[in-house]
Design an enzyme around this catalytic site. Structure first.
Site, mmCIF file in Angstrom:
data_model
loop_
_atom_site.group_PDB
_atom_site.id
_atom_site.type_symbol
_atom_site.label_atom_id
_atom_site.label_comp_id
_atom_site.label_asym_id
_atom_site.label_seq_id
_atom_site.Cartn_x
_atom_site.Cartn_y
_atom_site.Cartn_z
ATOM 1 N N LEU A 64 1.870 6.169 0.413
ATOM 2 C CA LEU A 64 1.937 7.622 0.236
ATOM 3 C C LEU A 64 1.604 7.998 -1.209
ATOM 4 O O LEU A 64 1.614 7.146 -2.102
ATOM 5 C CB LEU A 64 3.339 8.112 0.609
ATOM 6 C CG LEU A 64 3.778 7.779 2.048
ATOM 7 C CD1 LEU A 64 5.223 8.217 2.278
ATOM 8 C CD2 LEU A 64 2.861 8.438 3.063
ATOM 9 N N LYS A 173 2.884 -2.015 -12.247
ATOM 10 C CA LYS A 173 1.763 -1.172 -11.818
ATOM 11 C C LYS A 173 1.468 -0.061 -12.827
ATOM 12 O O LYS A 173 0.304 0.223 -13.134
ATOM 13 C CB LYS A 173 2.090 -0.587 -10.436
ATOM 14 C CG LYS A 173 1.140 0.461 -9.937
ATOM 15 C CD LYS A 173 -0.243 -0.086 -9.627
ATOM 16 C CE LYS A 173 -1.199 1.047 -9.239
ATOM 17 N NZ LYS A 173 -2.576 0.603 -9.138
ATOM 18 N N LYS A 248 -0.729 11.389 -12.256
ATOM 19 C CA LYS A 248 0.652 11.069 -11.826
ATOM 20 C C LYS A 248 1.096 9.744 -12.457
ATOM 21 O O LYS A 248 2.185 9.628 -13.009
ATOM 22 C CB LYS A 248 0.684 10.947 -10.302
ATOM 23 C CG LYS A 248 1.988 10.392 -9.752
ATOM 24 C CD LYS A 248 1.831 9.751 -8.379
ATOM 25 C CE LYS A 248 0.860 8.616 -8.365
ATOM 26 N NZ LYS A 248 0.933 7.688 -7.261
HETATM 27 P P1 NAD Z 1 -4.487 9.600 -0.406
HETATM 28 O O1 NAD Z 1 -4.106 10.935 -0.925
HETATM 29 O O2 NAD Z 1 -5.900 9.317 -0.029
HETATM 30 O O3 NAD Z 1 -3.591 9.241 0.895
HETATM 31 C C1 NAD Z 1 -2.240 9.550 1.047
HETATM 32 C C2 NAD Z 1 -2.001 9.871 2.512
HETATM 33 O O4 NAD Z 1 -0.592 10.032 2.727
HETATM 34 C C3 NAD Z 1 -2.686 11.171 2.966
HETATM 35 O O5 NAD Z 1 -3.537 10.894 4.070
HETATM 36 C C4 NAD Z 1 -1.506 12.074 3.356
HETATM 37 O O6 NAD Z 1 -1.798 12.931 4.462
HETATM 38 C C5 NAD Z 1 -0.449 11.044 3.714
HETATM 39 N N1 NAD Z 1 0.926 11.529 3.686
HETATM 40 C C6 NAD Z 1 1.572 12.211 2.708
HETATM 41 N N2 NAD Z 1 2.866 12.405 3.057
HETATM 42 C C7 NAD Z 1 3.043 11.844 4.271
HETATM 43 C C8 NAD Z 1 4.156 11.709 5.147
HETATM 44 N N3 NAD Z 1 5.355 12.191 4.845
HETATM 45 N N4 NAD Z 1 3.974 11.070 6.325
HETATM 46 C C9 NAD Z 1 2.756 10.568 6.655
HETATM 47 N N5 NAD Z 1 1.657 10.644 5.860
HETATM 48 C C10 NAD Z 1 1.814 11.280 4.689
HETATM 49 O O7 NAD Z 1 -3.964 8.557 -1.491
HETATM 50 P P2 NAD Z 1 -4.489 7.054 -1.737
HETATM 51 O O8 NAD Z 1 -5.654 7.094 -2.657
HETATM 52 O O9 NAD Z 1 -4.568 6.341 -0.424
HETATM 53 O O10 NAD Z 1 -3.248 6.487 -2.587
HETATM 54 C C11 NAD Z 1 -1.993 6.186 -1.980
HETATM 55 C C12 NAD Z 1 -1.104 5.526 -3.030
HETATM 56 O O11 NAD Z 1 -1.744 4.341 -3.515
HETATM 57 C C13 NAD Z 1 -0.843 6.430 -4.266
HETATM 58 O O12 NAD Z 1 0.478 6.226 -4.689
HETATM 59 C C14 NAD Z 1 -1.839 5.908 -5.279
HETATM 60 O O13 NAD Z 1 -1.390 6.131 -6.601
HETATM 61 C C15 NAD Z 1 -1.898 4.424 -4.924
HETATM 62 N N6 NAD Z 1 -3.142 3.731 -5.260
HETATM 63 C C16 NAD Z 1 -4.362 4.297 -4.992
HETATM 64 C C17 NAD Z 1 -5.508 3.595 -5.312
HETATM 65 C C18 NAD Z 1 -6.892 4.178 -5.034
HETATM 66 O O14 NAD Z 1 -7.881 3.600 -5.526
HETATM 67 N N7 NAD Z 1 -7.024 5.253 -4.277
HETATM 68 C C19 NAD Z 1 -5.433 2.331 -5.899
HETATM 69 C C20 NAD Z 1 -4.190 1.767 -6.124
HETATM 70 C C21 NAD Z 1 -3.037 2.473 -5.799
#
Ligand code: NAD
Length: 298
Positions: A64, A173, A248
């Site tokens: 999330l 992280k 964030k």
């Molecule tokens: P994103 O915004 O693409 O996906 C998050 C998803 O969570 C969305 O589809 C949203 O609808 C869903 N969501 C939110 N609240 C919810 C709930 N209560 N129930 C069900 N679904 C819910 O984000 P992302 O890029 O996939 O990143 C996710 C996490 O991973 C973040 O914490 C981010 O910092 C971390 N991260 C991202 C990357 C990257 O390259 N994108 C790399 C490493 C870590």
């Protein structure tokens, strides 16, 4: 194994798909119907709600955006019920979101009281690593909890590190992402300077990649469009790690630095630059678009 996967965004979807491909039964859920439809098309079962997804699950994985989403999901809040009450006793919860260590510890404590194992296992490696199943996991939890999680983490990642007790994965992280945020700005600054002097960004990037300035952005995630075909920069800064997510993470590292009285001046400067970039309307673009702040006429 039956796995509930909550959060099917840029990272969660490919991670859930890799578990499905490895032969696990995955019941997936996201608040976004579009995200659900994407994994359904890949053969995964989509649950009607998070509570529905965790029914009968041996393991629950969440991916999330931020602390509030994770706390709201597991502990409840507003109109949302606490998901922990619906998870079977003895099940394992792996939260791979990047959130505050204190939130991981708070949810882990409530999970322990409910007879559920909870570990934090944030990741590095970007969307490319999530798709390829080569993520790096930074785990906070006990040795026994990590060994329980390992067979699942191995299906999604290539490197698994035990950072320490619960919350330690998150601390590792945010240290990593503070460095990433800073190095993306430094790399962008150097490329923008070279281009302003008439250098070809591809040639300059290759020179720096093989010199003492070499880094992950120059290897795989060049901020200049057209240098790396698959990088977000070559796809109008879509499909990667959002500027607002980087903002964030830099907020988390600065809060942490304040709490432990550490000096992180470049982390603070990086946070200010991504904040300005977000305010200028680029919060939803990949974080490498920060180069736009630094380009001549950009
Ligand atoms: P994103 O915004 O693409 O996906 C998050 C998803 O969570 C969305 O589809 C949203 O609808 C869903 N969501 C939110 N609240 C919810 C709930 N209560 N129930 C069900 N679904 C819910 O984000 P992302 O890029 O996939 O990143 C996710 C996490 O991973 C973040 O914490 C981010 O910092 C971390 N991260 C991202 C990357 C990257 O390259 N994108 C790399 C490493 C870590």
């Amino acid at each position: 194994m039956q796995i509930a996967f909550i959060g099917l965004g840029h990272m969660g979807a490919p991670m859930a798909i890799n578990l499905h491909k490895a032969g696990h039964t995955v019941r997936a859920f996201d608040l976004s119907q579009e995200a659900c439809a994407h994994v359904k098309a890949q053969g995964l079962t989509v649950a009607a709600s998070a509570q529905d997804a965790v029914q009968g699950a041996d393991a629950v994985i969440s991916m999330l955006p931020a602390s509030a989403h994770v706390e709201g999901l597991y502990l409840g809040g507003g109109k949302s019920p606490a998901l922990l009450a619906h998870i079977a006793k003895g099940a394992l919860v792996i939260d791979s979101s990047t959130i505050a260590a204190a939130t991981s510890q708070k949810v882990a404590q409530a999970a322990a009281a409910a007879g559920v194992d909870f570990i934090d296992a944030p990741v590095s490696g970007g969307t490319g690593g999530a798709i390829a199943g080569t993520l790096t996991f930074m785990v906070g939890g006990s040795d026994a909890q990590l060994e329980r999680a390992r067979p699942l983490l191995e299906k999604m990642g290539a490197n698994i590190f035990h950072a320490g007790s619960v919350g330690a994965g998150q601390t590792a992280k945010i240290c990593n992402n503070m460095l990433l945020g800073i190095l993306m700005i430094g790399t962008s600054e150097a490329i923008a300077l070279g281009v302003a002097n008439g250098l070809d960004p591809k040639v300059l990037s290759e020179i720096m990649r093989r010199s003492s300035g070499g880094n992950w952005a120059l290897e795989k995630y060049n901020p200049y469009p057209g240098v790396h075909e698959n990088a977000p920069a070559s796809k109008s800064y879509t499909g990667g790690f959002g500027t607002d997510l980087m903002l964030k993470d830099l907020g988390l590292s600065q809060e942490n630095a304040t709490a432990v009285k550490a000096s992180t001046p470049l982390g603070g400067m990086a946070r200010a630059l991504y904040a300005a970039h977000s305010i200028a309307g680029h919060g939803g673009e990949d974080f490498s678009s920060v180069i736009k702040l630094l380009q001549k006429n950009g």
